[in-house]
Every structure is written in structure tokens, then in C-alpha cells.
Design a protein around this motif. Sequence first.
Motif: not given
Length: 293
Positions: A279-293
Motif C-alpha cells: 500500500s506504500d508503493i509510489t513512483l516518488e518513493a520507489f521509482g527508478r529508471e530501467i536502462p535500455e540495455a
Amino acid sequence: MTEIITLNNQVTMPALGLGVYQAAPEETVAAVAAALRTGYRLVDTAAAYGNEREVGRAVAESGLDRDEVFIETKIWISDYGYEETLHAFGKSAGKLGVERIDLLLLHQALPGDFDRTIEAYRALETLLADGRVRAIGVSNFMPDHLDALLAKAAVVPAVNQVEVHPYFAQPEVQRADAAREIVTQAWSPIGGITSYRDTGAGRTFDDPVITGIAAEHDRTPAQVMLRWHLQEGRSAIPKSVNPERIAANFDVFGFTLTDEELKALDALDTGVRRGPDPSDITLEAFGREIPEA
């Protein structure tokens, strides 16, 4: 030899697999190679783990036919949205070196932006219809998340991967999954998370009930816990990079726990979650860029 689970779309999946969460890329190739030599045919990874490429390399170098290994990965929340998730599939497939992924999951729900979660799942449905994945599912979805998803989805998830071990069994999630013919897949199935995130409940490996049952069967506590999952119909993906432990974790098909032992293990549930609260998952707290390669 492993036990097989038939998913709700009739695709078959090994019940027991290797997880590679927190396995460093330089350790992952050797760990997956050891698992495949031992007899594992399911490997679980995720875009957010940063080791999909190494999983794919180990599978490619194993000498096994591609169809012999069931590869499972997960889309991270930063790549949710319809077009974004389609693109994320391409990133994962490219790193894994495969054209088709056997099981693709949404890694978390985004409770505060559930429309974005729905759009991501719509992309999974498209990938399934196009034959680019064999089955789709979710991870860390609670019953209310499943209800919200299924109000809009056309395809019932095949799998819900959640934290399940004797100290945190999530019976309400398991019941919600079973009611929808969704397989519950356990991450941290032997309670490894209890070893480094103590909340006062101790470590599963030291529990006298578990060690006592292990002594009765001349098995390890880990083997007892994995057998518990399999006999209760769950999939389990224990993580290890140690070849001896990888082999020991697979050696769980030659004994059977009694009904009384299963009930004793069920009774250990403390209701205490060790991983992040979904219930605590947010883009602000847990977002991270996933590399293209």
C-alpha cells in the motif's frame, strides 16, 4: 525431477525455481548455471534486479533448448502505462536474449495511480494475445488490488508473486488468489528476509517447530519450508548464489510432510510483514529508471 503447476491458461510451469533478487550481475551467471545443472527449469528475475542479461546468458550457455527453461521477469513501476510497458517488454526480452518470455508480471501495484497500473496490465494482455509472452500475472498485489484490476481486465492473472514464508503466510491473499485460480508464488519462501530484517519475531531457520520437523525427516529447515510450499500448492523461488545451497534447495521431492506438520507450520504465521507494504508503493518513493540495455 520437479513438480509441475498448470496455470489458469493451461500453460505448465515448474513449481520450484531459482530467484535472483539481490544477486549481483557477476554472481548471477554462475548461480543460474549451477541451478540449471542441478535440474531447475524455472528462473525468476526482474527488470529492477539489474541481472536479466546475466540470466539470459546463463540460459543460452547451458546447452538446454530454450523451451526447456521457464523464464519469468517483472516490469518495474517506472515503466507502467500501455506504451511504456510494451517498450519495457522489449527491454527485458532484449537483455534476456529471447523473443518470447514465459511469464511476465507487474512487479507492484501503484495504489495511488491505479489507472497507470491498469494500462500496464492492458499491455501485458496485448503481449499475451500476440504470443510474445506465454502467461501474465502480478506481484505484491493484495486482494483489493486484484479486485480493482479484475474490474477492468480481460485476462485473470496466472500468478501472484508475494512474500510468503512460515512467519508471514498471507492467508487472505492466498484465499483471494485461489478463488480466482491464480497461483500464489512465494518470494522469500524460506524466510531469508527474516534473517536481515528482524521485527522481533526471530529467524525462521532457528524456529524450534521448523528445526524439529527437519530433524524428524533428516532434512534442513530450508527443505522443510520449501516442501511446505509445494504440498500446499504454491510455487516457490528460493534465492541463493551458493551452489551447495542451490542443490540442497532443489532436493525436496523425496519426502512428504504429514498433515499435522503442515498445520504446525501454518500456525507459525505472525502476521508481521518483512518486505515493503504494497500500500506504500509510489513512483516518488520507489521509482527508478530501467536502462535500455
